[in-house]
Each structure stands twice: as C-alpha cells, then as structure tokens.
Design a protein around this motif. Structure first.
Motif, PDB file in Angstrom:
ATOM      1  N   ALA A  93      17.151  -3.821   8.717  1.00 60.16           N
ATOM      2  CA  ALA A  93      15.492  -3.891   9.699  1.00 60.16           C
ATOM      3  C   ALA A  93      14.042  -3.317   9.148  1.00 60.16           C
ATOM      4  O   ALA A  93      12.917  -3.408  10.316  1.00 60.16           O
ATOM      5  CB  ALA A  93      16.254  -3.908  10.795  1.00 60.16           C
ATOM      6  N   ASP A  94      14.414  -2.752   8.204  1.00 59.55           N
ATOM      7  CA  ASP A  94      12.570  -1.629   8.581  1.00 59.55           C
ATOM      8  C   ASP A  94      11.850  -2.396   7.408  1.00 59.55           C
ATOM      9  O   ASP A  94      10.479  -2.061   7.481  1.00 59.55           O
ATOM     10  CB  ASP A  94      13.281  -0.236   8.378  1.00 59.55           C
ATOM     11  CG  ASP A  94      13.932   0.494   9.885  1.00 59.55           C
ATOM     12  OD1 ASP A  94      13.571  -0.074  10.598  1.00 59.55           O
ATOM     13  OD2 ASP A  94      14.023   1.583   8.907  1.00 59.55           O
ATOM     14  N   CYS A  95      12.602  -3.476   6.774  1.00 57.42           N
ATOM     15  CA  CYS A  95      12.526  -3.946   5.862  1.00 57.42           C
ATOM     16  C   CYS A  95      11.077  -5.477   5.901  1.00 57.42           C
ATOM     17  O   CYS A  95      10.559  -5.335   7.351  1.00 57.42           O
ATOM     18  CB  CYS A  95      12.721  -4.061   4.054  1.00 57.42           C
ATOM     19  SG  CYS A  95      13.920  -2.611   3.700  1.00 57.42           S
ATOM     20  N   LEU A  96      10.122  -5.752   5.435  1.00 54.42           N
ATOM     21  CA  LEU A  96       9.225  -6.860   5.622  1.00 54.42           C
ATOM     22  C   LEU A  96      10.647  -8.601   5.558  1.00 54.42           C
ATOM     23  O   LEU A  96      11.278  -8.833   4.534  1.00 54.42           O
ATOM     24  CB  LEU A  96       8.710  -6.738   4.528  1.00 54.42           C
ATOM     25  CG  LEU A  96       7.082  -8.168   4.706  1.00 54.42           C
ATOM     26  CD1 LEU A  96       6.179  -7.681   5.648  1.00 54.42           C
ATOM     27  CD2 LEU A  96       6.134  -8.332   3.235  1.00 54.42           C
ATOM     28  N   VAL A  97      10.314  -8.680   6.791  1.00 55.51           N
ATOM     29  CA  VAL A  97      11.767  -9.486   6.959  1.00 55.51           C
ATOM     30  C   VAL A  97      11.174 -11.062   7.199  1.00 55.51           C
ATOM     31  O   VAL A  97      10.196 -11.067   8.562  1.00 55.51           O
ATOM     32  CB  VAL A  97      12.539  -9.322   8.214  1.00 55.51           C
ATOM     33  CG1 VAL A  97      13.740 -10.267   8.657  1.00 55.51           C
ATOM     34  CG2 VAL A  97      13.369  -8.277   7.691  1.00 55.51           C
ATOM     35  N   ASP A 102       0.757  -1.223  -0.203  1.00 57.92           N
ATOM     36  CA  ASP A 102      -0.276  -0.071   0.322  1.00 57.92           C
ATOM     37  C   ASP A 102       1.082   1.262  -0.138  1.00 57.92           C
ATOM     38  O   ASP A 102      -0.015   2.231  -0.175  1.00 57.92           O
ATOM     39  CB  ASP A 102      -1.232   0.105   1.181  1.00 57.92           C
ATOM     40  CG  ASP A 102      -2.442  -0.936   0.854  1.00 57.92           C
ATOM     41  OD1 ASP A 102      -2.266  -1.373   0.340  1.00 57.92           O
ATOM     42  OD2 ASP A 102      -2.691  -1.495   2.202  1.00 57.92           O
ATOM     43  N   ALA A 103       1.734   1.345   0.649  1.00 58.18           N
ATOM     44  CA  ALA A 103       3.359   2.402   0.475  1.00 58.18           C
ATOM     45  C   ALA A 103       4.383   2.483   0.581  1.00 58.18           C
ATOM     46  O   ALA A 103       5.167   2.060   1.108  1.00 58.18           O
ATOM     47  CB  ALA A 103       3.211   2.687   1.988  1.00 58.18           C
ATOM     48  N   PRO A 104       4.278   1.891  -0.868  1.00 60.44           N
ATOM     49  CA  PRO A 104       5.992   1.576  -1.286  1.00 60.44           C
ATOM     50  C   PRO A 104       7.118   2.713  -1.211  1.00 60.44           C
ATOM     51  O   PRO A 104       6.211   3.112  -1.399  1.00 60.44           O
ATOM     52  CB  PRO A 104       5.961   0.814  -3.392  1.00 60.44           C
ATOM     53  CG  PRO A 104       4.414   1.657  -3.208  1.00 60.44           C
ATOM     54  CD  PRO A 104       3.500   1.746  -1.845  1.00 60.44           C
ATOM     55  N   LEU A 161       9.320  -5.714  -7.209  1.00 61.27           N
ATOM     56  CA  LEU A 161       9.276  -6.451  -5.685  1.00 61.27           C
ATOM     57  C   LEU A 161      10.246  -6.583  -5.623  1.00 61.27           C
ATOM     58  O   LEU A 161      10.904  -7.309  -6.767  1.00 61.27           O
ATOM     59  CB  LEU A 161       8.221  -7.609  -4.967  1.00 61.27           C
ATOM     60  CG  LEU A 161       6.304  -7.017  -4.879  1.00 61.27           C
ATOM     61  CD1 LEU A 161       5.873  -8.744  -4.641  1.00 61.27           C
ATOM     62  CD2 LEU A 161       6.293  -6.420  -3.174  1.00 61.27           C
ATOM     63  N   LEU A 162      11.305  -6.093  -4.415  1.00 66.98           N
ATOM     64  CA  LEU A 162      12.955  -6.763  -5.305  1.00 66.98           C
ATOM     65  C   LEU A 162      12.532  -7.705  -3.736  1.00 66.98           C
ATOM     66  O   LEU A 162      12.463  -7.654  -2.106  1.00 66.98           O
ATOM     67  CB  LEU A 162      13.776  -5.883  -4.467  1.00 66.98           C
ATOM     68  CG  LEU A 162      15.174  -5.841  -3.884  1.00 66.98           C
ATOM     69  CD1 LEU A 162      16.367  -6.429  -5.030  1.00 66.98           C
ATOM     70  CD2 LEU A 162      15.658  -4.219  -3.459  1.00 66.98           C
ATOM     71  N   LEU A 202       8.203  -1.881  -3.947  1.00 63.50           N
ATOM     72  CA  LEU A 202       8.779  -0.191  -4.870  1.00 63.50           C
ATOM     73  C   LEU A 202       7.764   0.016  -6.169  1.00 63.50           C
ATOM     74  O   LEU A 202       7.282  -0.694  -6.301  1.00 63.50           O
ATOM     75  CB  LEU A 202      10.070  -0.802  -5.408  1.00 63.50           C
ATOM     76  CG  LEU A 202      11.872  -0.857  -5.033  1.00 63.50           C
ATOM     77  CD1 LEU A 202      12.631  -1.842  -6.050  1.00 63.50           C
ATOM     78  CD2 LEU A 202      11.892  -0.320  -4.070  1.00 63.50           C
ATOM     79  N   ARG A 203       8.243   1.422  -6.181  1.00 62.43           N
ATOM     80  CA  ARG A 203       7.238   2.048  -7.467  1.00 62.43           C
ATOM     81  C   ARG A 203       8.256   2.841  -8.059  1.00 62.43           C
ATOM     82  O   ARG A 203       8.705   3.850  -6.762  1.00 62.43           O
ATOM     83  CB  ARG A 203       6.844   2.670  -6.493  1.00 62.43           C
ATOM     84  CG  ARG A 203       6.100   4.177  -7.397  1.00 62.43           C
ATOM     85  CD  ARG A 203       4.249   5.040  -7.641  1.00 62.43           C
ATOM     86  NE  ARG A 203       3.213   4.318  -6.751  1.00 62.43           N
ATOM     87  CZ  ARG A 203       3.084   4.448  -5.091  1.00 62.43           C
ATOM     88  NH1 ARG A 203       3.450   4.789  -4.462  1.00 62.43           N
ATOM     89  NH2 ARG A 203       1.840   3.467  -5.326  1.00 62.43           N
ATOM     90  N   VAL A 204       8.718   2.503  -9.040  1.00 61.67           N
ATOM     91  CA  VAL A 204       9.984   2.927  -9.849  1.00 61.67           C
ATOM     92  C   VAL A 204       8.840   3.792 -10.580  1.00 61.67           C
ATOM     93  O   VAL A 204       8.312   4.079 -11.352  1.00 61.67           O
ATOM     94  CB  VAL A 204       9.964   2.154 -10.590  1.00 61.67           C
ATOM     95  CG1 VAL A 204      11.043   2.385 -12.029  1.00 61.67           C
ATOM     96  CG2 VAL A 204      11.037   0.267 -10.105  1.00 61.67           C
ATOM     97  N   THR A 205       9.140   5.641 -10.624  1.00 61.59           N
ATOM     98  CA  THR A 205       8.929   6.249 -10.866  1.00 61.59           C
ATOM     99  C   THR A 205       9.663   6.608 -12.703  1.00 61.59           C
ATOM    100  O   THR A 205       8.846   7.315 -13.775  1.00 61.59           O
ATOM    101  CB  THR A 205       9.277   7.462 -10.320  1.00 61.59           C
ATOM    102  OG1 THR A 205      10.739   7.526 -10.563  1.00 61.59           O
ATOM    103  CG2 THR A 205       8.654   8.206  -9.103  1.00 61.59           C
TER     104      THR A 205
END
Length: 761
Positions: free
Chosen positions: A631-635, A616-618, A740-741, A668-671
C-alpha cells in the motif's frame, strides 16, 4: 507566436460565432433527419455536438427531443451487455464498436444538462436524463488504462461529474480514483500520448470540464495542475515560426503537416492565426474559458531551447526537441507502443503551416506521405493511414540525432503490407540539394516515374533552406536477404512539395530482419554560403563507427556538441538490451536542463503524501532483504488500496466496478548485480483468483512479462515467485543500477499486503 485573432473576423472566433458556424453547417443533416433517418455515416458525437450548438445559440429547442430519440436508438440499452450505456460510433454500425464513444458523447451531454437545463424543453430534458443515467454505467464499465491518456482523462472527468450530478457517490469516487491514477502516472512517467496534435485537444477538454463542473476540490486542483502541465508541454514544443506543434509526435493523423485538433485551442488562445480549423473542434475548444499561464509565452519565445520529456514507464520512452529560430530537430527514444501513427524523428522549418514537415516514416504500402487511409480499428472501421511499427530506438545530442529501425517478421504481418521501405521525407529545399559535395538538381518527377539520384551508404545528403539546413546519412541499411539496401533521393511530383530519401529493404529471400541506422544533423544560423560550406564540411568529416549483424547493432557518431550513440541487441524490443547516449530523460518535462513538469503535480494529493519509492527516491536493494508494504508503493488503477482493522492496508483489484488492469510499480536502485527472489504476502482465495503478472525493466533492459501462479490461499500467506508453471522459486537476474519492478493484475481479487526482494545467497 501568432497575434490575437484579427478583429476583421468579428465574432467568428468567439464561442457565439463558432456555435453559429457549426450549427449552420448541420442544416443539411437536420433536413435528412426530419425526413426520416440520419445519413449512415452520422456519428453519435456529431448529434450530441449539434444539440449542444443549438443550446449554446439559444435556437431551435424543438429539435432536441428528436436528436435525443436518435441517440437513444444508438445507445446500448441491455443491462446484461458489457457495453451497456455506450453508443454506436455511427448510425450505420448498429452496435457499439468503439467503447470510446460514450466518453466523447458524455462530455457534450453533461454540458447541455449543466449549462442549459432551463432552455431544454421538459420532454427533451427527460430523454437526456435517461441517456445520462445509462451513460454513467457505460463510463463505469469502460476499462481504460491510465496511459491511454485522452480517454483516461475523459473517463475520469465523466465519472466525477456524472457521479455528482446523479448523486451517486460510488460513481464519483470511482472517477476520483481514476483521476488519482492519472496524476500518479503522469507525476512519475509523464504524458503517455506525448505531444499529440490530435489528442492533446480531448485532454484539455476533459480537464476543463472538471474545472467547469466538478464540485470536488481535489478534482479541481488536480485538473488545474494537469491543465497547466499540458499547456507547458504545448508551449515548449510550439514552433511559432512554423505555425505548428513541432517535434516528434505520438498518434498523429497528419504526417505531412502535423496539424490536429489542438490547433483549435491554439487559435482561441491567440497562439495561431485563424485558418481552416474545423468548427467541430473549435466548438469543443471554446466551451470553457480557461487560459494557460502567461509566463508560457515567454518560455515559448526562448530560442534556442532544449526540451526533454518522459512519456512512458520503460527506459527509452522519452523525447528530445532542440528548437532554434529557423529549424528544430526531435526524436522519440522508443516507438510508441500499439499505435502505428507516431512520428519518432522530425525536422520542422519556418513558414506556412500548409508546407510539409520533414519526418521519418516506416512504410509497408508505398505510402511515404501517410495519405492512404483504409478502415482500421476492428468493427469500428475508422479510416486511418497506418504505417509499420518496427523496433525503434533513437538518441539526440542537441543538433544531432541517431536512430535505428529494425523490421521484425511481426512488423510485416499485416495484410496491408506488401513492401518494406524507410523514408525520410523533407520539404523541397529552397537553396540547394547536395549528395556529398555535389550539388544536384532533380528534374521534376511524377508519381509513376519519379526522378531519382542514388546515394551510397555513409554518403551525406544536404538540404538547405535559407539560414537552416539538414544533413542525412544512412550509416547502415540492409535488405531482407542481408545484402546492403539501395538508397535514393526521390522527387515523385507529390502535391506537398516534398522530396524523400528512400531506403528499400524488400527482398525475395527473407533471411534476416532488415534495418536502417540514420544520422541526422541540423544547421542553424548559416548566414551565407561560406557558413553553410563550413557546416557541410563539418558533417562530411564527422566520423561514425558502426557494427551491425543479426544479433546487435552498435553505432557511435561524433555530434557537433557531444557524442551520440546507440546499442541494441536481439531480441529487438522486450528482452533485448538498449543503451542510448545521451541517456533518456528521467524527468516529466525539462527546459534547458531544468525540470519544470514534475513540480506542477508534486504539491498536490495524492503525490504530496506519497511516502513510497519514486524515480527520484527509489528503494535500495542491497545484500539485505527488502520489505515493501504494497500500500506504500505506487498503486495504479484498477488496483486499489483497502484498509481494514483486521488486515491492515493491502492492495487488491476488485471485480466491481470492472477496471483496466492495475499495477504496483516499485522503483529500485540495485547496489549489487545478482540474483534475487521475489516474494509476497498474499491472499489467493480461489482458482479464479490466484495469479499475477511480474515484469522488470531498467536502464537498457526489459525482461519479458512473466506469470506468477500462486497457491490458493484464503488467508494471508507468504509465497515466493515461481514464474510460469515452475514448481521451484524463479530468481530474477538484476544488473546494478536503477530499474522498475512491476506487479500487475492477471486475475482479480488477489490481495497483496507485502512485497519482498531477497538476494540469493
């Protein structure tokens, strides 16, 4: 929905009645045990279930010690074995052949210990405690990825409850970590084993065991939320007029009727009238008295309704189910990975649950109904009716579905495969069958001499059942030699009362990967012949554009409410592009356009405190370097977050306890489309701990997984990814849009503190 179980059944559908019925059915087994050994096919699960039934009924406590002795013989007792603490699946195996055995057995063993310790004789209780101590280590060593939903839930449940029972804090904490991972995955990517009539039962049982026995408040809250989410899923997909969990299924053991162990839960909740549900399944469903929220009955009664859900990490891993009072249509956007039992395209109809469903099946054994079971699962030898797993993609716009299957060489390599056919099986129509506008009456056939009627590519086939109807059109189909495939409607006199549309892809000259593009439309509320004729004419006149060759398949069809389209490119699967219209669903579980799944989990830990990128908030990737603390990413387990005064917070997958391969996921949202370099601040302490896997997937593409071989570095060092054995940095080509990375464990003890993505100038 079905009414509450009829009072005429007395206590048969309460726990005491179910226990009595199951225990009585095991008397023959006990007589053989009393005379020596159990029959070779006796499962460890059955022995534990029988012991539990004796405890629940308060009878025959003298039998428990003998049962536990047999189970100890079936348990791996060598601490040096990776399978230590696990159990043989059946007596005849003589060794651990299926690591899942410990999870199912531990559920019953814990229920006996925590509910009936006072009833169990002292000598038997000592034997049970010995079994449980070994089982605890068996569960700890069992490597279960979070998207193996039913076993992941049972594993986390067992670790938490066993850890608390044995006062082993590290065991409990490991269970909590694994349950956190399940919650995080489900919060973002949905239930991986989606709408499974088989495996939704152990899902519910494992969660109810946490609610019954766990002392951890966090585990209690998480289990309650997952329980509510699963029951919401069941409610939205339960088709009461057809007495079944309807729509596309993953991991179905009953292709023809779509029945499974979850029906036991439906019976006990009054969603399904009592019938022929097995007492073994009912025993485990009835162990815990937790009820789904009452509002779900109201949602289930809403018709029509459109259910959409996500079930995986990749673009097309979603599902759509349009439910009407007299018919439903459902597709899965992608094939369920690594399982040959999914039902990716289905139509369900009202009537007895003994009547057949309508479904697509990819068949390599001339087994269109999925009834030929043979030993599978390696040494375990489980009897299953597995079908082919071609590349699959599908889209659905309400009452229209468009699907493609491509049969690649690897899909046909199984030794059981000797043919290549696509079938759409459908219930014999009660009110007529048409090819084009010509009504046909197939004479009764027999298996060896089916009656058939040819169908031309692009020609519509119509089947009518009262006010409901289904239309099928093979838009395109090829053989292995590239020639057009033959298409026939067939009546083979099967015992199910089903007909089938069969496409034959096999050819002696295997030059191309054969394919089928199938368009299905359902009709609902067709009150009379005139309404049916108008609907029939609408499908006949609806246009489909198709362009198909060896490298790509593009199809666009005019659905009743909107366009439905798909575009797939070689290599079909990983590395190839996929585009679907309507686009796959990004939420967890949606009802008529409203997301009802993700909020169930969002208010709980660890979701509530999560501050990193989400679907929802990439994270936004633009012309500047993007810096992401790992550590702030989805682990997801088996990776874990470690924080020290010296190093701060970082992510690592330790050796102990052994876990399934963990991952860091970054939405990720690649602009701006372009080339980007991936870097990370890492510690790679030795040559046995110096590599990772990297994967990128997005809307319409999935890059092949690549190895990132790091330089050995005992201290923190920023390294730029050179994939495989490249000595130079390897840029990643990213299109504009969302992706997604995924950084995944290849070797343990690689520490990751920060991730960077930098545009190539």
């Amino acid at each position: 929905m079905a009414a509450d179980p009829p009072s005429g059944k007395g206590t048969a559908w309460t726990l005491p009645g179910i226990v009595a019925a199951f225990a009585d059915r095991q008397e023959g087994l006990w007589r053989q045990i009393a005379q020596g050994e159990p029959p070779p096919a006796t499962a460890s699960r059955v022995l534990f279930a029988y012991a539990l039934a004796l405890c629940e009924s308060g009878k025959r406590p003298e039998r428990l010690a003998r049962l536990f002795d047999l189970l100890e013989q079936m348990q791996e007792r060598d601490p040096a074995s990776d399978a230590y603490g696990n159990l043989w699946w059946t007596w005849r195996h003589g060794q651990v052949t299926d690591r899942n055995a410990v999870e199912f057995c531990a559920q019953d063993a814990l229920a006996i210990r925590l509910r009936h310790a006072a009833f169990v004789p002292a000598d038997a209780l000592g034997k049970l405690d010995t079994l449980l101590k070994r089982m605890a280590e068996g569960c700890r060593r069992h490597r279960v990825p979070v998207n193996y939903t039913n076993i992941a839930i049972l594993n986390a449940s067992n670790l938490i409850v066993l850890g608390e029972l044995l006062e082993d804090r590290s065991l409990r904490d490991e269970g909590l970590l694994r349950l956190n991972g399940i919650c995080l995955w489900t919060w973002q990517f949905g239930t991986a084993e989606y709408v499974s009539p088989t495996y939704y039962a152990p899902d519910l049982n494992g969660l109810m065991a946490i609610r019954q026995f766990a002392r951890s408040e966090q585990a209690q809250a998480q289990a309650a939320a997952l329980f509510e989410l699963l029951w919401t899923d069941i409610a939205l997909n339960w088709f009461a007029p057809g007495e079944r969990l309807a729509g596309a299924h993953s991991r179905s053991y009953d292709y023809v009727r779509g029945q499974g162990a979850v029906d036991g839960h439906a019976v006990l909740q009054g969603w399904l009238a009592p019938g022929d549900t097995d007492e073994f399944e009912l025993l485990h469903s009835a162990m815990y008295d937790f009820r789904p929220p009452e509002r779900l009955r109201q949602w289930n009664q809403r018709m029509p309704r459109l259910v959409r859900q996500r079930w995986g990490i990749n673009y097309a891993e979603s599902r759509t189910h349009a439910v009407y009072p007299d018919i439903t249509l459902s597709v899965a956007g992608a094939g369920y990975p690594a399982a040959r039992q999914d039902m990716p395209l289905t139509v369900d109809l009202p009537g007895s649950r003994r009547l057949p469903r309508c479904y697509f099946i990819a068949d390599g054994r001339q087994d269109p109904y999925g009834t030929w079971r043979y030993p599978t699962g390696g040494a375990a030898g489980h009897m299953k009716a597995l079908h082919l797993t071609p590349f699959w993609a599908a889209a659905q716009a309400d009452r229209d579905a468009l699907a493609v299957a491509v049969y690649r060489p690897a899909d046909l390599s199984d030794e059981q495969t000797f043919n290549v056919q696509s079938h759409f099986v459908f219930r014999a129509p009660t009110d007529g069958l048409w090819i084009g506008r010509r009504r046909i009456d197939l004479p009764p056939g027999v298996p060896d001499q089916p009656s058939t009627a040819p169908v031309e590519a692009g020609q519509a086939v119509f089947a009518r059942w009262g006010s409901a109807a289904a239309a099928l059109r093979v838009v395109s189909a090829s053989r292995q030699d590239g020639a057009p495939a033959t298409i026939r409607v067939m009546d083979d006199g099967n015992r199910f009362g089903a007909l089938r549309l069969t496409v034959n892809h096999r050819a002696a000259d295997k030059r191309v990967d054969p394919h089928i593009v199938l368009w299905v439309r359902i009709g609902t509320g067709l009150a009379d012949d005139a309404a049916f004729a108008a609907w029939q004419s609408g499908f006949e006149n609806a246009h489909a554009e198709i362009a198909a060759d060896e490298s790509r398949i593009v199809c666009r069809a005019a659905g009743e409410t909107s366009v439905v389209a798909l575009s797939v490119e070689k290599p079909f699967g990983v590395g190839g592009r996929i585009e679907l219209t309507p686009a796959p669903y990004d939420g967890v579980l949606g009802l008529d356009g409203r997301e009802v799944g993700r909020p169930v989990l969002a208010s709980l830990e660890p979701m509530r405190s999560f501050k990193g990128p989400t679907l929802d908030a990439p994270a936004v990737l633009d012309e500047r370097e993007l810096t992401l603390p790992a550590a702030d990413c989805l682990v997801l387990p088996g990776m874990t977050i470690v924080e020290t005064a010296e190093d701060g917070a970082y992510v690592v997958q330790p050796d102990d306890p052994p876990r399934g391969r963990g991952m860091i996921v970054v939405p990720l949202r690649v602009t701006r489309a372009g080339r980007y370099l991936l870097s990370a601040t890492v510690k790679a302490p030795n040559p046995q701990s110096d590599s990772l896997f990297v994967n990128v997937s997005g809307r319409g593409f999935q890059l092949p997984q690549a190895q990132w071989l790091l330089r050995v570095s005992p201290s923190w060092q920023r390294q730029t990814a050179g994939f495989e054995r490249a000595n130079e940095p390897s840029p990643i080509d990213l299109p504009a849009g969302e992706c997604l990375l995924i950084v995944q464990t290849r070797e343990t003890n690689v520490s990751i503190r920060t991730l960077y993505l930098s545009p190539v100038q």
